[in-house]
Design a protein around this motif. Sequence first.
Motif, PDB file in Angstrom:
ATOM      1  N   ASN A 168       5.390   1.777   1.824  1.00  0.00           N
ATOM      2  CA  ASN A 168       4.373   2.361   0.953  1.00  0.00           C
ATOM      3  C   ASN A 168       4.100   3.785   1.383  1.00  0.00           C
ATOM      4  O   ASN A 168       4.225   4.654   0.526  1.00  0.00           O
ATOM      5  CB  ASN A 168       3.345   1.443   0.627  1.00  0.00           C
ATOM      6  CG  ASN A 168       3.652   0.374  -0.176  1.00  0.00           C
ATOM      7  OD1 ASN A 168       4.855   0.094  -0.146  1.00  0.00           O
ATOM      8  ND2 ASN A 168       2.758  -0.463  -0.741  1.00  0.00           N
ATOM      9  N   LYS A 183       1.498   1.568  -4.784  1.00  0.00           N
ATOM     10  CA  LYS A 183       1.086   0.165  -5.195  1.00  0.00           C
ATOM     11  C   LYS A 183       1.189  -0.142  -6.578  1.00  0.00           C
ATOM     12  O   LYS A 183       1.740  -1.226  -6.776  1.00  0.00           O
ATOM     13  CB  LYS A 183      -0.100  -0.363  -4.428  1.00  0.00           C
ATOM     14  CG  LYS A 183       0.089  -0.306  -2.955  1.00  0.00           C
ATOM     15  CD  LYS A 183      -1.492  -0.714  -2.561  1.00  0.00           C
ATOM     16  CE  LYS A 183      -1.453  -0.839  -0.992  1.00  0.00           C
ATOM     17  NZ  LYS A 183      -2.942  -1.023  -0.612  1.00  0.00           N
ATOM     18  N   ASN A 187       3.821  -2.838  -8.218  1.00  0.00           N
ATOM     19  CA  ASN A 187       3.486  -4.043  -8.799  1.00  0.00           C
ATOM     20  C   ASN A 187       4.058  -4.169 -10.277  1.00  0.00           C
ATOM     21  O   ASN A 187       4.272  -5.171 -10.984  1.00  0.00           O
ATOM     22  CB  ASN A 187       1.736  -4.375  -8.943  1.00  0.00           C
ATOM     23  CG  ASN A 187       1.027  -4.290  -7.790  1.00  0.00           C
ATOM     24  OD1 ASN A 187       1.760  -5.111  -6.557  1.00  0.00           O
ATOM     25  ND2 ASN A 187       0.102  -3.989  -7.460  1.00  0.00           N
TER      26      ASN A 187
END
Length: 210
Positions: A168, A183, A187
Amino acid sequence: MRVLVVDDQQAMREGLVALLGLVDGVEVVGDAAQGERALALVAELAPDVVLMDLRMPVMDGVEATRRIVRDHPAVAVVVLTTYDDDRSVDSALLAGARGYLTKDAGRAEIAAALRSAAAGQSTFSAAAARRLVEALSRGVPEPVAECPDGLTAREVEVLRLIARGLSNAEIGARLFIAGTTVKTHINNAFAKIGVRNRTEAANYARDRLT
């Protein structure tokens, strides 16, 4: 304009305080030798701008910048450092620094950067500006004929980078976006394509996004 100077080298710190004391419209309200002390002084003194070194003991300038931007959004941070490598520039800008100069900058350049930061604008050294342009260029998503499964172009790019094995943090640096934004994209993408982990996402990207 109220300025806080942060640098772990005493001679450099004192020199900056003296130099800025000669600039019209600038008041140096304090100085600190490391990031943790800088945070305390920001809360106590409420400067308009923090002139921040990067490499310091106890808490470095990147973490101090991140916390200042998070906890005191009205306070701008301008980095003044010896280093202009990709990692230093990317880390400082991702932390929220509004300017990035190297220590060969003169009084006029430093003063101009502080004024720009206080006004909500950004100033970068030539090397930092070049690296910023390169980072933004790297962040342009590769063309895709049509994004499948309702994915956005940015989500496609994030999935492609997952397939290349990037973390990430590495994705954030490559695309010049914050870790929290990475993130969010992950998601959203996982929900759209129905995968549960990075391995499944990487397989999807190799099968559908090449």
